[in-house]
Write an enzyme that holds these catalytic residues in place. Sequence first.
Site, PDB file in Angstrom:
ATOM      1  CD  GLU A   1     -14.586  -1.751   2.292  1.00  0.00           C
ATOM      2  OE1 GLU A   1     -14.048  -1.525   3.392  1.00  0.00           O
ATOM      3  OE2 GLU A   1     -15.800  -1.938   2.148  1.00  0.00           O
TER       4      GLU A   1
ATOM      5  CB  CYS B   1      -6.537  -3.929   4.968  1.00  0.00           C
ATOM      6  SG  CYS B   1      -7.813  -5.174   4.899  1.00  0.00           S
TER       7      CYS B   1
HETATM    8  P1  NAD Z   1      -3.250   0.229  -4.412  1.00  0.00           P
HETATM    9  O1  NAD Z   1      -4.098   1.371  -3.958  1.00  0.00           O
HETATM   10  O2  NAD Z   1      -1.870   0.545  -4.852  1.00  0.00           O
HETATM   11  O3  NAD Z   1      -3.947  -0.509  -5.630  1.00  0.00           O
HETATM   12  C1  NAD Z   1      -5.275  -0.994  -5.576  1.00  0.00           C
HETATM   13  C2  NAD Z   1      -5.871  -1.009  -6.969  1.00  0.00           C
HETATM   14  O4  NAD Z   1      -6.008   0.323  -7.428  1.00  0.00           O
HETATM   15  C3  NAD Z   1      -5.011  -1.726  -7.999  1.00  0.00           C
HETATM   16  O5  NAD Z   1      -5.844  -2.458  -8.871  1.00  0.00           O
HETATM   17  C4  NAD Z   1      -4.352  -0.579  -8.733  1.00  0.00           C
HETATM   18  O6  NAD Z   1      -3.974  -0.909 -10.054  1.00  0.00           O
HETATM   19  C5  NAD Z   1      -5.443   0.441  -8.731  1.00  0.00           C
HETATM   20  N1  NAD Z   1      -5.003   1.835  -8.911  1.00  0.00           N
HETATM   21  C6  NAD Z   1      -3.797   2.374  -8.618  1.00  0.00           C
HETATM   22  N2  NAD Z   1      -3.791   3.678  -8.941  1.00  0.00           N
HETATM   23  C7  NAD Z   1      -5.011   3.976  -9.434  1.00  0.00           C
HETATM   24  C8  NAD Z   1      -5.615   5.165  -9.915  1.00  0.00           C
HETATM   25  N3  NAD Z   1      -4.972   6.327  -9.943  1.00  0.00           N
HETATM   26  N4  NAD Z   1      -6.906   5.110 -10.331  1.00  0.00           N
HETATM   27  C9  NAD Z   1      -7.585   3.952 -10.274  1.00  0.00           C
HETATM   28  N5  NAD Z   1      -7.060   2.799  -9.851  1.00  0.00           N
HETATM   29  C10 NAD Z   1      -5.788   2.808  -9.419  1.00  0.00           C
HETATM   30  O7  NAD Z   1      -3.280  -0.831  -3.232  1.00  0.00           O
HETATM   31  P2  NAD Z   1      -2.585  -2.261  -3.158  1.00  0.00           P
HETATM   32  O8  NAD Z   1      -1.124  -2.072  -2.964  1.00  0.00           O
HETATM   33  O9  NAD Z   1      -3.044  -3.132  -4.281  1.00  0.00           O
HETATM   34  O10 NAD Z   1      -3.247  -2.840  -1.829  1.00  0.00           O
HETATM   35  C11 NAD Z   1      -2.753  -2.588  -0.568  1.00  0.00           C
HETATM   36  C12 NAD Z   1      -3.609  -1.539   0.117  1.00  0.00           C
HETATM   37  O11 NAD Z   1      -4.959  -1.974   0.127  1.00  0.00           O
HETATM   38  C13 NAD Z   1      -3.260  -1.335   1.575  1.00  0.00           C
HETATM   39  O12 NAD Z   1      -3.293   0.035   1.854  1.00  0.00           O
HETATM   40  C14 NAD Z   1      -4.379  -2.069   2.307  1.00  0.00           C
HETATM   41  O13 NAD Z   1      -4.619  -1.613   3.602  1.00  0.00           O
HETATM   42  C15 NAD Z   1      -5.528  -1.852   1.415  1.00  0.00           C
HETATM   43  N6  NAD Z   1      -6.562  -2.850   1.603  1.00  0.00           N
HETATM   44  C16 NAD Z   1      -7.706  -2.512   2.259  1.00  0.00           C
HETATM   45  C17 NAD Z   1      -8.699  -3.458   2.486  1.00  0.00           C
HETATM   46  C18 NAD Z   1      -9.967  -3.114   3.216  1.00  0.00           C
HETATM   47  O14 NAD Z   1     -10.896  -3.910   3.194  1.00  0.00           O
HETATM   48  N7  NAD Z   1     -10.055  -1.967   3.857  1.00  0.00           N
HETATM   49  C19 NAD Z   1      -8.517  -4.756   2.027  1.00  0.00           C
HETATM   50  C20 NAD Z   1      -7.338  -5.067   1.343  1.00  0.00           C
HETATM   51  C21 NAD Z   1      -6.374  -4.116   1.130  1.00  0.00           C
END
Ligand code: NAD
Length: 637
Positions: free
Chosen positions: A399, A433
Amino acid sequence: FGSHNLRSLAYAVVTAREAGIPDHGYELQMLYGMAPAVHAAVRRLGFRLRVYAPVGELVPGMAYLVRRLLENTSNESFVRRRFKEGAELEALLAPPRADPLPELDPPSRPEATDPAAAGEYQHEPVAEWRRAGVRSAFGAAVERVKLGLDVAAFIDGHPVGTKTSIVSVDPGDTAREVAVSASCARAEADAAIEVAQRAWPAWSRTPVPDRAAVLFRAAEWMRARKADLAALQVFEAGKPWKEADADVCEAIDFCEYYGRQALRLGAGAVESPPGETDRLSYRGRGIAAVIAPWNFPLAIPTGMVVAALVAGNAVLFKPAEQTPAVASGLVSALKAAGLPDGVLAFLPGVGEEVGSYLVEHPDVSVIAFTGSKAVGLGIVEAAGVHRSGQRHVKRVIAEMGGKNAIVVDADADLDQAVPAIVNSAFGYAGQKCSACSRLILVDSVADELLRRLVGATRSLRVGHPREMGTQVGPLIDADAHKRVLSYVELADDEGTVFFHDDDVPSSGFYVGPTIVTDVSSRSRLATEEIFGPVLTVLRASTFEEALALANDTDYALTAGVLSRSPARIEQAAAELRAGNVYVNRTITGAVVGRQPFGGYGLSGVGTKAGGPDYLLQFVDPRVVTENTLRQGFAPGE
Ligand code: NAD
């Protein structure tokens, strides 16, 4: 004082007299043609009276007059009660009874341990802030929050310390440390995977009702601690009260909903002809890695973790670096609910390290990720590589982000549109999001809407979310703060900063609500996910052009339309390219089981969270076909 309510007028007059203001020092105002007897009465008493008539457009004017009419014809009205019912003056003049709202008993719920009696799914009600008891209970929870927490990793039911650690701070007051959490590396991930391998087979054979019962008990555990779980989010995630409460409710909903979905999975899906029995069943895929974001720090991890668990998988849960303490609440809930130890590992750590290690590990067969597009696409790519010893194709549920638009039609009800836009764009400082980040206005309504939108945005209270009245809190961390401010600066180059609130506290990562106009639809402001309180406004000369602009994005998460035309509402519902389309309301706040949530395009891959298909992503379907014709069974076992 403008009122036709005699009691209000009397109160105003007495208050003015007490403040030493002479009777000629102010005026009373009443509407032409409304309650002329009252006009005469106040004139007789010697007050200055201005009789006015509204001037302007017909439709808002009618709405205004109807509201006045309703006020003055109320059954509770002083005048009516005196002249129609003959009520005693004494009774009418007595101070109104301050009727406190009764405390509500929580709705009764069936015993959580008996899934057969679980009944229909019921959405967990959000806090009713109008009740004094609810407000003071939440306020007390905010006051008693314990900070300076130690958050350990959990493997096989035991806390595990790590060589390095991660510190989470209060984004609204960065001097305040919320928690120090473990930071897992490969060694912890390997240990957790080994334990999960051992624990998974028994868990996958555990009858579904028993697995569902764990979710129902976890929901009960969270329900009993709702205010405390939410209050911690106020400090670790910078969530205002209302948003924090809603997040915990959603976490509870996921447990209740997926528990019931698991009980129904596949029931009656195939037919068996005479002489043959066909059975379709689902088995957990194995080990699932759950990688979660910080913005719904309890709800989103809960949804992904409990779905994977109830479907019969072992789970390795990696929370976001920013919110490990909140996430650990989920682990406590499931432990208290009786989840067998080895089935869930809690692995706080750095995404690029332990997160990507889990993604690539050959024993991990499902990855449930919610977060940014960049990381999500990287995960899809990494999961597509087959690695030595891997006996499955990894399944990725990702997501991701959005660049969500609200289209405002020429005939939209602006009284409805303005609060819907303000809440969608600036709620939780735009860090959802689903948040609205593009506002697309049909030209004829644009100036008037913008005028009102700026007024409403200016009135938002920005501050630390520990105060109940705060509507816009801080951004989550220094990176987000820097990034969002860079977009505010860019706005000067790419367009016009139409409104920017720079009167924000300096103690944390605050950015005031910002509205940007005169940008091109292909500008960075109009195409990139900002994830902060920055709203980009585009104009269109027709409704069709507005829809085309709304759809001109790589993302397809949420979208909204505000219109009073049934034909154009139908057109928008059919044509807006988004997983969740909202009509005449906010575009945030999806409820589990009502608005299954998730996007397509570059907003996500996988089916909707909180919907009837979600669990299918965590299982392998199996069909057993048995010939039962002329079958003689051997005696014995
Ligand atoms: P992010 O992608 O920076 O991090 C999300 C998770 O991924 C964290 O736990 C992080 O530690 C992990 N991560 C980071 N790099 C990684 C890698 N290389 N491999 C595996 N895991 C890794 O996102 P964020 O800043 O925590 O959240 C904000 C983003 O999430 C926004 O883009 C938002 O739109 C999106 N979001 C989407 C939904 C949805 O339902 N579509 C819901 C909530 C948030």
